[in-house]
Structures are given as C-alpha cells and as structure tokens.
Design an enzyme around this catalytic site. Structure first.
Site, PDB file in Angstrom:
ATOM      1  N   GLU A   1      47.324  -2.789 -11.180  1.00  0.00           N
ATOM      2  CA  GLU A   1      47.538  -4.163 -10.538  1.00  0.00           C
ATOM      3  C   GLU A   1      48.195  -4.882 -11.763  1.00  0.00           C
ATOM      4  O   GLU A   1      48.106  -4.560 -12.843  1.00  0.00           O
ATOM      5  CB  GLU A   1      46.496  -4.973 -10.233  1.00  0.00           C
TER       6      GLU A   1
ATOM      7  N   ASP B   1      39.212  -4.336 -15.463  1.00  0.00           N
ATOM      8  CA  ASP B   1      40.060  -5.465 -15.368  1.00  0.00           C
ATOM      9  C   ASP B   1      40.478  -5.990 -16.337  1.00  0.00           C
ATOM     10  O   ASP B   1      39.750  -6.094 -17.556  1.00  0.00           O
ATOM     11  CB  ASP B   1      38.905  -6.431 -14.492  1.00  0.00           C
TER      12      ASP B   1
END
Ligand SMILES: [Zn+2]
Length: 495
Positions: free
Chosen positions: A281, A169
C-alpha cells in the site's frame, strides 16, 4: 481426518478441558487443536493426534494414551510459528483487490473481539488482525513478531478459519522493511511522509520551478522536460468527468511529492529484493494537505512508471480524520472527494482506496463503500485500545482515575505526530464514578487517553492487563459491538 478446517466435531468435544475455548477447536491435517486457559490466566495450546509426527515444530510435552498422542504447549513465538504452519489459514496471505479491513491492536488482546464482529456481520470483508505501525510498536515495546504472534493466538482462540492478512503499517525507513519482513508480514504500507514537501502547497511559481528543477531526476529515472511533456496539457477521462492537467498543477504536484517517490521506490525495491509473496500500500494520509486529484494522478502514474505495483493507495482526504472520533469537516465535500479518488483509482488501476484513521468515522463508511464499490481498505489503529479502557473504567474506577491523571500529565509529549482537537482543560481531574464511566464517550478525554497509550502502558501495564485478563469476555463483547458498527456499512459492497 478431513483436510478441511472443521469445528466442533461432536465426537471430539469430550476432549475439551474445563477451561477450553470451545470455538478454538479445529481439526486439520490429522490433528485436533484447541486453546485452554488455566486458573492463573495462562493460555496453552492443546492438541490430539494419532501420532506424534503431527506435532513436529511445536515445543511442548507430549503424552500417549489409548493410541492418541496429546500435546500441551505454551503460547510462545516458536509455537505460534508452528501453529501457522500446522493451520495454514493462520499464516498471513495477500488479499489483492478484495474488500479488506485492518484492525490495529496495541495490546495484543483484541483479536477475538474482532473475529466476533466479522462473524456477526458475515460479509466478505477480509481481515488484517496483525497491523501496527513502527511508531506504535516503539511506544508499546512490541516487536513485529509480537504483533503477528498475538494475532495468530487471538484468531485461533476465536475460531477464525478464513484467510488473514498482516499489515506492516506506516513503514518509513529501509530498516523497517527488514524488521517486518523477517517477522512474516505480507502487506507493507509504505509511508514516505517525511519526504513530502508541504511548502509546495502554497509556494509561488518561481519557488515551484526551483523545487522541480532541484529534484533528483536521475533517481526518478526521468528529467523535467520529459515529465512536463508527459503530463502538462493532458487529460485523464474518468467515468463522470475529466481531470485536466496543466503545467502549474503537475509541477506543484511533483514539487510536493517528488522527493517522497524516490524514497518510496527505495523501500519498495528493498522489499522486492526479499522475494517474498506480498503486497503493497502506498500511503500519504498523514501529510498536511489534502491530496488533489491531479496529485493523485501524477503520484500514481510516476510510481507505476518506476515499476511499483500496489493494491491500495491512501490519499490524504479533505477534512479532519482525528484519532478515535467522528469525521470533522463538510461531509458532502468528503463524499465528492471519495468519488473522485475512487474514479481515479479505477481508471489508473484498479487499486483500492485506503481509509486511514478510519475508526469511529461512522458517517464516512457508507460514502466510501459506495464510492469505491467495495474496492476499499478500512484501517483502524487505536480504537480497540480506547474501547479496552472501558473495561478498566467499568471494573476498576480508581485505576482509571490514575490512568487519566497520567494521560493528562504526559499529554504534551503523547500528542506529538497526532491530529487532535481535544481540550484537556475540559476534562475533570477528579472524576466521579459516573464521570469515569463516560470518559471514553467524551471527545476530550477519549483523545487524551487514546494517544496516551505509551505512557499508560509503561506505568500501569501489569495492573491493566490483569483487569483485561480477569474480564476478557466483557472486553471481547465491547470490541465486537464497536466493530460491528464499523463493518456493517461495508457489507453491501464487500467482495
Ligand atoms: Zn495512516
């Protein structure tokens, strides 16, 4: 034996030791595996097979009796890797456009609670148990491999036999790509926020002109006239409306995001060079100003032109998404923002909209689930940590007072890089037992403790882990109850 994961085969229950986790027991590929907990709280993998070759890759002790071979192995990184290879659903895989949710777990203890919530909700929501930003790993002294391994043991313990993801992340540097790829992550959140130019939000026309002229157009494989010709005066038709792109708005968008696109592409290319099976992402959620529809279009179209493929995009939505508390802002305006970004995501992709800092924003879930029709990724990071502190408050109020005092003393350092509205002055410095019990329910103390994890774990880690280990059932129940509330609104749209 069956090649499908099976559970609680009655004939095998007798194999379970006294302190086994019954839901962990699973038979696959010729062996039956489960997790046990010793009296001192240590967890061990136990497995039984007809022959020792089933345990290649594991480091442990094996013993033969009655034609069976029994393995006892520690929960080491090496054995986590072997377990992911023996039980392949534990190895992170891609989810593509399916509805998904990321559960951050700063402690490496929360996954069994997350699994319980998913099972209770029973919807097609694909879980990412291993997910932590580089910033958080640094503050928690964890490595990417720790994050992945803890999620593996937790999912195994709780009997999860469906696919799982693994989100590296908020990666900001090229080296972050190398470190997380080596560990085995499959979902990479590229966050070039350091290169997003907030001045472009309010700069005058001349300043915007200067900024777009100064962009590294060679690096962006284009030039300014081509860019303007591509976007200015064009219209993007959506389901319910159209977005008109004028020269001023597209140049402002490019002045703001242009430098970040080059950096994101550098990270993307670094990742692609590794040749691993993964998905991406693109996230700009931690920037100062909401992502406008025209900016969404320019950013995504430019990334697509440069060759980036991504499954989800995390814009910065309107209003405030602070850590661990409800949405702060005009909920109707947010609904409108979800709808327009969702329409753009369907028109330009499709790709999922990703909702970051998504924990505790109960009012927003039905809105984004409906707007995206389930083409959505929900990302929560620290809320499991905040909920874990309830276990401390409940079982050791003196320790909780010490934790609070440290969180207050170190707050100015801890708050950096977080959006918060808490006022530490409103928190009791010598809380009564009754006040301790509600520290996680009050916004001021919840946020101060939420961002204090680094300092708190540094100082009190050993004592805190002891309380969590002594009360793990209560911990899992609290986490599961909390996440059922997060996941349920997505269930009707999950696919
Ligand atoms: Zn984020």
């Amino acid at each position: 034996m069956s090649t499908q994961p099976g559970q609680l085969d009655p004939s095998a229950v007798a194999l379970l030791g006294d302190r086994a986790y019954p839901e962990s027991q699973v038979s696959y590929g010729g062996a039956t595996y489960w997790l046990e907990r010793s009296a001192d709280g240590l967890k061990r993998l136990v497995a039984v097979a007809d022959d020792e070759s089933a345990f290649r890759g594991f480091a442990g002790t094996t013993k033969s009796s009655d034609g069976d071979v029994r393995l006892v192995a520690e929960t080491t990184p090496e054995n986590a890797l072997a377990l992911r290879s023996a039980l392949p659903w534990l190895k992170p895989s891609r989810f593509g456009l399916h509805t998904s949710a990321g559960f951050g777990d700063r402690l490496g203890l929360a996954t069994p609670g997350h699994v319980r919530a998913l099972k209770a909700v029973g919807a097609a929501i694909n879980p990412v148990f291993a997910q932590q930003s580089i910033r958080e790993m640094g503050r928690c002294h964890r490595t990417p491999r720790n994050v992945l391994d803890d999620a593996t043991w937790g999912a195994f313990q709780a009997g999860w036999t469906q696919p799982i993801g693994g989100d590296a992340d908020h990666l900001e540097e090229l080296s972050d790509i190398d470190d997380t790829a080596a560990a085995g992550f499959v979902f990479y959140t590229l966050d070039p926020k350091a290169e997003v130019d907030p001045e472009a939000e309010h700069a005058d026309r001349a300043a915007i002109q200067h900024k777009v002229e100064a962009l590294d157009w060679a690096g962006l494989e284009s030039d300014l006239p081509t860019f303007i010709k591509t976007y200015a005066g064009h219209r993007v038709d959506l389901e319910h409306e159209a977005i008109e792109l004028d020269e001023e708005s597209v140049c402002r968008a490019m002045a703001k995001y242009g430098p970040s696109l080059a950096h994101a592409m550098a990270m993307y290319r670094r990742l692609m060079e590794k040749g691993i099976d993964c998905e991406v992402e693109f996230a700009v959620d931690e920037t100062d100003y909401p992502t406008k529809p025209a900016e969404h279009i320019v950013v995504v179209r430019e990334l697509q032109r440069l060759g980036m493929e991504f499954v989800s995009f995390a814009p910065r939505f309107v209003g405030r998404f602070e850590k661990g508390v409800e949405y702060i802002g005009d909920i109707d305006e947010l609904q409108r923002d979800f709808e327009i970004h969702a329409e753009i995501a369907r028109a330009l992709g499709p790709y999922k909209l990703s909702l970051h800092s998504g924990s505790d924003k109960y009012s927003t879930y039905p809105l984004i689930a409906e707007a995206t029709k389930g083409l959505v990724h929900l990302k929560t990071a620290g809320t499991s940590w905040a909920e874990a502190l309830r276990v401390i408050a409940h079982n050791d109020s003196d320790l909780m007072r010490e934790v609070l005092a440290l969180a207050l003393n170190s707050f100015e350092a801890n708050r950096k890089s977080y959006h918060l509205s808490c006022d530490p002055a409103r928190i009791p410095t010598h809380p009564t037992d009754e006040e301790v019990a509600h520290l996680m329910d009050v916004i001021d103390s919840r946020q101060v403790l939420h961002v204090g994890y680094g300092a708190i774990l540094e100082e009190f880690g050993t004592r805190l882990y002891q309380v969590w280990n002594d009360n793990e059932e209560e911990h899992y129940r609290i986490i599961a109850d909390h996440f059922v509330k997060h996941l349920t609104p997505f269930a009707p749209y999950a696919h």
